[in-house]
Scaffold this active site. Structure first.
Site, PDB file in Angstrom:
ATOM      1  N   GLU A   1      -0.124   0.069  19.728  1.00  0.00           N
ATOM      2  CA  GLU A   1       0.544   1.344  20.010  1.00  0.00           C
ATOM      3  C   GLU A   1      -0.473   2.476  19.995  1.00  0.00           C
ATOM      4  O   GLU A   1      -1.400   2.475  19.178  1.00  0.00           O
ATOM      5  CB  GLU A   1       1.631   1.593  18.962  1.00  0.00           C
ATOM      6  CG  GLU A   1       2.482   2.829  19.198  1.00  0.00           C
ATOM      7  CD  GLU A   1       3.626   2.922  18.202  1.00  0.00           C
ATOM      8  OE1 GLU A   1       4.147   4.042  18.031  1.00  0.00           O
ATOM      9  OE2 GLU A   1       3.992   1.891  17.584  1.00  0.00           O
TER      10      GLU A   1
ATOM     11  N   GLU B   1       2.797  12.176  18.924  1.00  0.00           N
ATOM     12  CA  GLU B   1       4.072  12.534  18.313  1.00  0.00           C
ATOM     13  C   GLU B   1       4.021  14.000  17.901  1.00  0.00           C
ATOM     14  O   GLU B   1       3.070  14.425  17.241  1.00  0.00           O
ATOM     15  CB  GLU B   1       4.379  11.664  17.096  1.00  0.00           C
ATOM     16  CG  GLU B   1       4.591  10.198  17.423  1.00  0.00           C
ATOM     17  CD  GLU B   1       4.996   9.389  16.208  1.00  0.00           C
ATOM     18  OE1 GLU B   1       5.789   8.450  16.379  1.00  0.00           O
ATOM     19  OE2 GLU B   1       4.517   9.694  15.090  1.00  0.00           O
TER      20      GLU B   1
END
Length: 277
Positions: A99, A103
């Site tokens: 990943e 964010e």
């Protein structure tokens, strides 16, 4: 699986399946949110995600990629966004996933968003760097980009590099090289940790919260029948930061970085991870 499972095809035909020039209608699926995600124009250039007390929303790319350059323009939730998380990231499936994260952690009115970046390999992350941006990300659209190639991962904001994560597998540092990933985006609630470690809770009287995405674009090596098919002219595939890029990145980090795992001696009392030195 071999360490490099991509094919470089010197054919124009390969480009037709390896480069996406941005239509939310064609290239992504709104995969959760029960109508809270919406595409706003016939060309598929503008998409919104919304969050209320019942649910958030999100979309994912139709294709998987093993290496690529993914960018989008985003306009974040304005006002009191405490407890909300708006994302743009790459992720593989499974329990040992890879990943690469952008964010955006919301905040109470008058306080800045925190841009949280992280890299996971085989389900292990703990490589966080966080920033306060030098502009208001709710006032206008800004461009966020992830470049992922076999040598490095580069995070950029409006074309300015803010982070580079190098492939240091030779030193025992895991790096995502084997698992194809989809691109995801989402808006969801995480009031238990997102804002000041959970001290600031979501004010649901301000809901629905809405973030906007536009000009989605992916240039990637599309995962096809167990192989990653790359176009011949992929400059991002060997992209690195030149001296000017390094200088700009260090300038951003010195002024706007608010957390760096490589500097957290309390977290790593026996010494920081090897990629930090």
């Amino acid at each position: 699986m071999k360490s490099f499972t991509f094919l470089i095809l010197f054919l124009f035909a390969a480009q037709s399946i390896s480069v996406y020039a941005g239509s939310f209608h064609k290239d992504v699926k709104i995969h959760w949110g029960d109508g809270r995600g919406k595409i706003h124009d016939n060309q598929g250039k503008l998409l919104s995600l919304s969050l209320d007390k019942s649910s958030g929303s999100g979309f994912q790319s139709n294709q998987e990629f093993l290496y690529g350059k993914a960018e989008v323009q985003m306009k974040l939730v304005p006002g009191n966004s405490a407890g909300t998380v708006t994302t743009f990231y790459l992720k593989s499936p499974g329990t040992t996933w890879d990943e690469i994260d952008f964010e955006f952690l919301g905040n109470i009115s008058g306080h800045p968003y925190t841009l949280h970046t992280n890299v996971y390999t085989k389900g292990s992350g703990d490589k966080e760097q966080q920033f306060h941006l030098w502009f208001d990300p709710t006032a206008n659209f800004h461009t966020y980009c992830i470049t992922w190639n076999p040598q490095r991962i580069i995070f950029t904001v409006d074309g300015i590099p803010i982070r580079e994560f190098m492939n240091a597998e030779s030193r025992g540092v895991p790096f995502p090289t084997k698992q194809p990933m989809r691109l995801y985006a989402s808006l969801w609630e995480a009031e238990h940790w997102a804002t000041r470690g959970g001290l600031e809770k979501t004010d649901w009287s301000k809901a629905p919260f809405t973030a906007y995405y536009r000009n989605y674009n992916v240039e990637g090596c599309v995962w096809v029948n167990g192989k990653s098919v790359c176009p011949a002219n992929s400059q991002w595939f060997t992209q690195k930061l030149d001296s000017n890029g390094q200088t700009r990145m260090k300038g951003v980090q010195s002024k706007y970085m608010v957390y760096n795992y490589c500097s957290d001696k309390k977290r790593f009392p026996r010494g920081v991870p090897p990629e930090c030195s």
